[in-house]
Motif scaffolding. Structure first.
Motif, short mmCIF file in Angstrom:
data_model
loop_
_atom_site.label_atom_id
_atom_site.label_comp_id
_atom_site.label_asym_id
_atom_site.label_seq_id
_atom_site.Cartn_x
_atom_site.Cartn_y
_atom_site.Cartn_z
N ALA A 50 0.83 -1.21 0.00
CA ALA A 50 0.00 0.00 0.00
C ALA A 50 0.86 1.26 0.00
O ALA A 50 0.50 2.25 -0.64
N ARG A 51 1.99 1.22 0.68
CA ARG A 51 2.88 2.40 0.71
C ARG A 51 3.44 2.73 -0.67
O ARG A 51 3.91 3.84 -0.90
N ARG A 52 3.41 1.78 -1.58
CA ARG A 52 3.94 2.00 -2.93
C ARG A 52 2.89 2.53 -3.89
O ARG A 52 3.17 2.76 -5.06
N ILE A 53 1.67 2.69 -3.42
CA ILE A 53 0.57 3.22 -4.21
C ILE A 53 0.26 4.62 -3.69
O ILE A 53 0.10 4.80 -2.47
N ARG A 148 -6.96 4.03 -15.15
CA ARG A 148 -7.10 5.36 -15.77
C ARG A 148 -5.76 5.80 -16.33
O ARG A 148 -4.71 5.45 -15.79
N PRO A 149 -5.77 6.60 -17.40
CA PRO A 149 -4.50 7.12 -17.93
C PRO A 149 -3.73 7.86 -16.84
O PRO A 149 -4.29 8.63 -16.07
N GLY A 150 -2.45 7.56 -16.75
CA GLY A 150 -1.60 8.18 -15.73
C GLY A 150 -1.68 7.49 -14.38
O GLY A 150 -1.02 7.91 -13.43
N GLY A 151 -2.45 6.41 -14.29
CA GLY A 151 -2.60 5.68 -13.03
C GLY A 151 -1.38 4.82 -12.73
O GLY A 151 -0.44 4.72 -13.53
N THR A 152 -1.41 4.19 -11.58
CA THR A 152 -0.31 3.35 -11.12
C THR A 152 -0.68 1.88 -11.22
O THR A 152 -1.75 1.48 -10.76
#
Length: 175
Positions: A50-53, A148-152
């Motif tokens: 979660a910390r990486r999102i 979504r575009p630009g999402g992770t």
């Protein structure tokens, strides 16, 4: 999953996990102990992921299993959805979320055919999922389709070619 759901109504996550392995006769006792330990310690791993999102927004936890990452995301305030093809794990995930007093959507679905419209999520995380898919490329196409575009997109998977033993079967060189 139905038998497990009845049990889950009267016990905690550990009780659900123990009940699952008690009714699963193809897992030897040594592996059961390891698998139980993994389930019960999974929240630390979920918090690391979660910390990486980035915080905020909608997050899809693909192959959420017992819901540790879904819990970490929802607990910090994200709009989290956990998806797993195995209803039995969703029963355990619901129990984990309930025990923590956290709510999130849990949906039984195949990562290779997600039931969401295009660009539905700001972030997608998949922990130890790709190696379990029949068609990993299709699973990745679906993850990108709902992102979504630009999402992770965060993929976390064991290195099957590592010189250490495989985490699932504890054998070297099975990758």
């Amino acid at each position: 999953a139905e038998r497990l759901a009845r049990i889950a109504a009267t016990t905690d996550l550990e009780g659900v996990a123990r009940a699952y392995y008690a009714m699963t006769h193809d897992v030897d006792p040594t592996r059961c102990v390891r698998f139980l330990r993994h389930i019960l310690r999974a929240e630390q791993r979920g918090a690391i992921l979660a910390r990486r999102i980035p915080t905020g927004g909608t997050v899809l936890d693909l192959g959420c299993g017992t819901g540790a990452t879904t819990l970490a995301l929802a607990a910090r305030g994200d709009d989290a959805t956990g998806v797993d093809i195995a209803s039995r794990w969703l029963v355990a995930a619901r129990r984990r979320l309930h025990d923590a007093g956290v709510d999130a959507r849990l949906i039984a679905a195949d990562a290779e055919a997600l039931p969401f419209p295009d660009a539905s999520f700001d972030h997608v995380v998949a922990d130890s999922l790709i190696e379990h898919l029949d068609d990993p490329e299709q699973g990745l196409r679906e993850a990108f389709r709902v992102l979504r575009p630009g999402g992770t997109l965060l993929l976390w998977s064991p290195n099957r070619l590592s010189p250490i033993p495989d985490p699932h079967v504890r054998l070297w060189g099975v990758g």
